[in-house]
Design a protein around this motif. Sequence first.
Motif, short mmCIF file in Angstrom:
data_model
loop_
_atom_site.label_atom_id
_atom_site.label_comp_id
_atom_site.label_asym_id
_atom_site.label_seq_id
_atom_site.Cartn_x
_atom_site.Cartn_y
_atom_site.Cartn_z
N SER A 1 0.83 -1.22 0.00
CA SER A 1 0.00 0.00 0.00
C SER A 1 0.86 1.27 0.00
N ILE A 2 1.96 1.22 0.77
CA ILE A 2 2.82 2.41 0.89
C ILE A 2 3.51 2.75 -0.43
N THR A 3 3.84 1.71 -1.19
CA THR A 3 4.61 1.94 -2.42
C THR A 3 3.74 1.92 -3.68
N LEU A 4 2.45 1.63 -3.52
CA LEU A 4 1.55 1.59 -4.67
C LEU A 4 1.60 2.93 -5.41
N ASN B 1 15.30 1.63 3.65
CA ASN B 1 14.85 2.11 2.35
C ASN B 1 15.36 1.19 1.28
N THR B 2 14.87 1.42 0.08
CA THR B 2 15.22 0.52 -1.00
C THR B 2 16.73 0.43 -1.15
N SER B 3 17.19 -0.75 -1.49
CA SER B 3 18.64 -0.96 -1.62
C SER B 3 19.10 -0.69 -3.05
N SER B 4 18.13 -0.47 -3.96
CA SER B 4 18.52 -0.23 -5.35
C SER B 4 19.05 1.18 -5.52
N ASP B 5 19.83 1.35 -6.57
CA ASP B 5 20.24 2.70 -6.94
C ASP B 5 19.01 3.43 -7.46
N SER B 6 19.03 4.73 -7.35
CA SER B 6 17.87 5.45 -7.87
C SER B 6 18.32 6.76 -8.53
N SER B 7 17.48 7.18 -9.49
CA SER B 7 17.76 8.43 -10.20
C SER B 7 17.04 9.59 -9.50
N GLU B 8 17.29 10.78 -10.00
CA GLU B 8 16.66 11.97 -9.39
C GLU B 8 15.15 11.97 -9.52
N LEU B 9 14.65 11.31 -10.58
CA LEU B 9 13.22 11.30 -10.83
C LEU B 9 12.49 10.27 -9.97
N GLN B 10 13.27 9.41 -9.32
CA GLN B 10 12.64 8.30 -8.60
C GLN B 10 12.37 8.60 -7.13
N GLY B 11 11.30 8.00 -6.63
CA GLY B 11 10.97 8.12 -5.22
C GLY B 11 11.48 6.90 -4.49
N LEU B 12 12.27 7.12 -3.46
CA LEU B 12 12.91 6.06 -2.71
C LEU B 12 11.95 5.50 -1.65
N PRO B 13 11.48 4.25 -1.80
CA PRO B 13 10.63 3.67 -0.75
C PRO B 13 11.36 3.72 0.60
N THR C 1 9.60 -7.16 9.10
CA THR C 1 9.08 -7.57 7.78
C THR C 1 8.88 -6.35 6.89
N LEU C 2 8.27 -5.31 7.44
CA LEU C 2 8.02 -4.11 6.64
C LEU C 2 9.34 -3.56 6.12
N GLY C 3 10.34 -3.51 7.02
CA GLY C 3 11.65 -2.99 6.63
C GLY C 3 12.27 -3.81 5.52
N SER C 4 12.22 -5.12 5.65
CA SER C 4 12.90 -5.93 4.64
C SER C 4 12.14 -5.88 3.31
N GLN C 5 10.81 -5.79 3.39
CA GLN C 5 10.04 -5.71 2.14
C GLN C 5 10.32 -4.39 1.42
N ILE C 6 10.37 -3.31 2.19
CA ILE C 6 10.62 -2.00 1.59
C ILE C 6 12.03 -1.97 0.97
N LYS C 7 12.95 -2.63 1.65
CA LYS C 7 14.32 -2.68 1.15
C LYS C 7 14.38 -3.32 -0.24
N SER C 8 13.51 -4.30 -0.43
CA SER C 8 13.56 -5.03 -1.70
C SER C 8 12.72 -4.37 -2.80
N MET C 9 12.01 -3.29 -2.43
CA MET C 9 11.16 -2.63 -3.44
C MET C 9 12.03 -1.80 -4.37
N ALA C 10 11.76 -1.89 -5.65
CA ALA C 10 12.49 -1.06 -6.60
C ALA C 10 11.91 0.35 -6.55
N PRO C 11 12.78 1.36 -6.64
CA PRO C 11 12.25 2.73 -6.69
C PRO C 11 11.54 2.94 -8.03
#
Lengths: 496, 496
Positions: free
Chosen positions: B260-263, B329-341, B289-299
């Motif tokens: 829901s948070i990242t939808l 927060n997400t462990s992926s790299d992210s660009s300026e246009l992206q929102g970091l979960p 669980t919430l932390g680890s799930q958010i970590k795995s979410m792609a920005p």
Amino acid sequence: MSEFNDASIVEINEVMSAANSAASVMKKLSLAKRAELMNAIADGLENSGDELIQLVMSETNLPDARLRGERGRTIFQLRSYAKACVKGDWLEASIDTAIPDKVPPKPDIRKMLVPLGPVVVFGSSNFPFAYSTAGGDTASAFAAGCPVIVKAHPAHPKTSDAVAQIIHQAVKQCVLPAGVFSHVHGVSFEVGKSLVLHPHTKAVGFTGSYSGGKALFDLANQREEPIPVFAEMGSVNPVFLLPEKITSDPEGIAASYAGSITLGVGQFCTNPGLIIGIKSESLDAFKMTLGSQIKSMAPGNMLHGGIAKAYAEKRATALAQTNVDLLSNTSSDSSELQGLPTIATTSGENFLRNKLLHQEVFGPYSLVVECNNYEEMLAVASSLEGQLTTTIMATDNDIKNHTFLVDILTDKCGRMIMNGVPTGVEVCLSMHHGGPFPSTTDSRFTSVGADAIKRFARPVCYQNFPDHLLPSELQNQNPLSINRRVNDEIKASSIS
Amino acid sequence: MSEFNDASIVEINEVMSAANSAASVMKKLSLAKRAELMNAIADGLENSGDELIQLVMSETNLPDARLRGERGRTIFQLRSYAKACVKGDWLEASIDTAIPDKVPPKPDIRKMLVPLGPVVVFGSSNFPFAYSTAGGDTASAFAAGCPVIVKAHPAHPKTSDAVAQIIHQAVKQCVLPAGVFSHVHGVSFEVGKSLVLHPHTKAVGFTGSYSGGKALFDLANQREEPIPVFAEMGSVNPVFLLPEKITSDPEGIAASYAGSITLGVGQFCTNPGLIIGIKSESLDAFKMTLGSQIKSMAPGNMLHGGIAKAYAEKRATALAQTNVDLLSNTSSDSSELQGLPTIATTSGENFLRNKLLHQEVFGPYSLVVECNNYEEMLAVASSLEGQLTTTIMATDNDIKNHTFLVDILTDKCGRMIMNGVPTGVEVCLSMHHGGPFPSTTDSRFTSVGADAIKRFARPVCYQNFPDHLLPSELQNQNPLSINRRVNDEIKASSIS
């Protein structure tokens, strides 16, 4: 003027704090319990006897019969809004049952109106019963489930106090917290201001002048949390005389208007302060009869010295305008406290030019505007501000020939009267006593009739609640047997 | 940014003048004709094909499937509000028949809602279809019988233009005056300001930020004739985790909230931005669980650079507060246009002390507030401002043991969700999408579901009108077969 002290900030804080606590209790009160309170107040008024009438007469100069009638109306309001409260149509209860196999699944969603919280009521001077302490605003707020704080009108503080005692007694009798109803005095504007600005205040009801209502509206919007203000601020209630109708009975129409203009010494917000016709022999005949009837009317005492003085001044200012002629006024001698029944005339052209003539002269005064033709009458109609009422005196033929006028007038008012007088506001569900700004601050709500309850409530939606945790109004069984929209269909049955 | 020019004052005057003329035509349109217009727009959207989706994708970074779904929702809104328009329950038609032998005689009194006049609509950036040019506000205003002036959102001007073309076409197809719908561009606040201040404007619909909505609300109230502003200004949508429920399934609840948070990259006004629990092992498990799930979410890409920048700044400010910890927060790299979960945590005590933490961080961010006990949770609930939604995760026992919390939350929101997520707003009659200030400027009206039509209408009462001069909605025969309250009883039958 008053033997009562203005409420201090400390007192206002205490009162608002009590109201805030009472709000939590009130919002859980059953509809039946709210009705019990309202009927207990009605009982108290019924038992208030001659003594109360005497007191109100001494403060308002209103005659005995009028006050007995108004008390009766107030009792009727309380009882009929109590009935409407229990009937529950005003709750707008609505149920959409779940559709689990929809994609995505549709959850169970239900909504109904819930109370806003503490309501501050400013009563009117001209209705010491019906739009004051236990009047329409108080009755509506109680029905909605809101505590009420009344600021006594400084023109009748003893009346307000006496009625407040009846309400306090009813609150006690119903074993409700005292904070359900509070009563404060205040001659100074500061008291009203503090009440409107208090963070616990969630809505305001007001009946009175434009300047008073607009000032409270502005204050309420400047709060950190803006709140709704329902201010009924009066109106000139224009009356349009169409050609065939006025030709059919100029004298009869004039006679009924002479009565309406002077009813209650003109101190009604629906008083017809503007009469618009097209120049003709019939309009002359109408004017002649109206003039002679007004001339024979005895002046009456106004509510208090302040109103009489304001009337005298506004009347004088209106009559001093260029091209405004005095048609007639009462031939009797009058005292300073009395309002002089007066009819003035002007041309359509002059009315269009001079905005001052559009303003209400609160009292037994009316201005007849004589237009050169229908086009000028349309221009006059278009130039009007928002009104509580407009009246059309017309035959069927007149309407057929003047549809554009009817269209314009619909946009200008909250109530249109055909072949009648605007004074006399029936208390019923279909009444709309309100209108576009500046007649009120919120054209979407009425202050007369049980729909007035809706002013003090807002919808709350319950999603996916188990049945037993829902308010009874929304439970499957429909234990209160109220009307509800169930999957778009209105029904009072239970949900299987 | 835009290839479109801001509307000039001359253009705004022309548009408003056309809308004002069209208002006289529209208010006389039958309900069926209004529905015809709305369905023609729905048809146009249905036929807009892949090309439109491509265009919107290029302006909003929203994915194909989401945009197709949103277009479908927009079509559904138009068609379902059209159906509701014709059904006519929203008109609140009400009839009190005359009682001539009452003393004084009761006149025939009837009322129904009539259109307010030209409505200015400010669409949202996050719903380029459903809450923009042909979105919920436009559909509601048309159903109410009001012309619409849309100011294109500067973040998707081409989308707005393309949808406006569809509406223009539908207006033409229905042989209605062009002024029924106008579309202007404006990057500058001045355009919106001029539209709101224009004397022909009678109401405003807005979906967006608090600062934008509140500024328009203030302007509207400062007009000579104040007008209603329905601004939906967002919310943090607090979620309360009660002890027995969270113990029953900490991981499952965490997983559904990570979704829901990242939808939609968190770009929903109902995004759950605040999660309140009581310290316990279960809450720790939930957090883990919430932390680890958010970590795995792609920005994900946000709607546009401005929103991404604002998110990055607000997120950084929130995380920089004393005693606010980054949970993950997400462990992926992210660009300026992206929102970091991102999930942060803080204590109940700290949340109560720091008002900045109560503010919305628009994007895929949520703050978990850990309370020491139920009393602190109550204090947190009490400290909240008005919200669109509140959610309670609870078993029946939890509710029994925490009734006071439920009472507080009812006062704080427009919609309460039990054991679900706040994202996903069903379009149905029982939906209430609104809430106490500052989530909206008017808690009494919804912006989703056909009751949204009522925002753009007001009651008018007809007293003593001959039957054939009444609007057909109020005639004895009930030619439209709508529900009416006749002498206090709801019925769709005719009056004999």
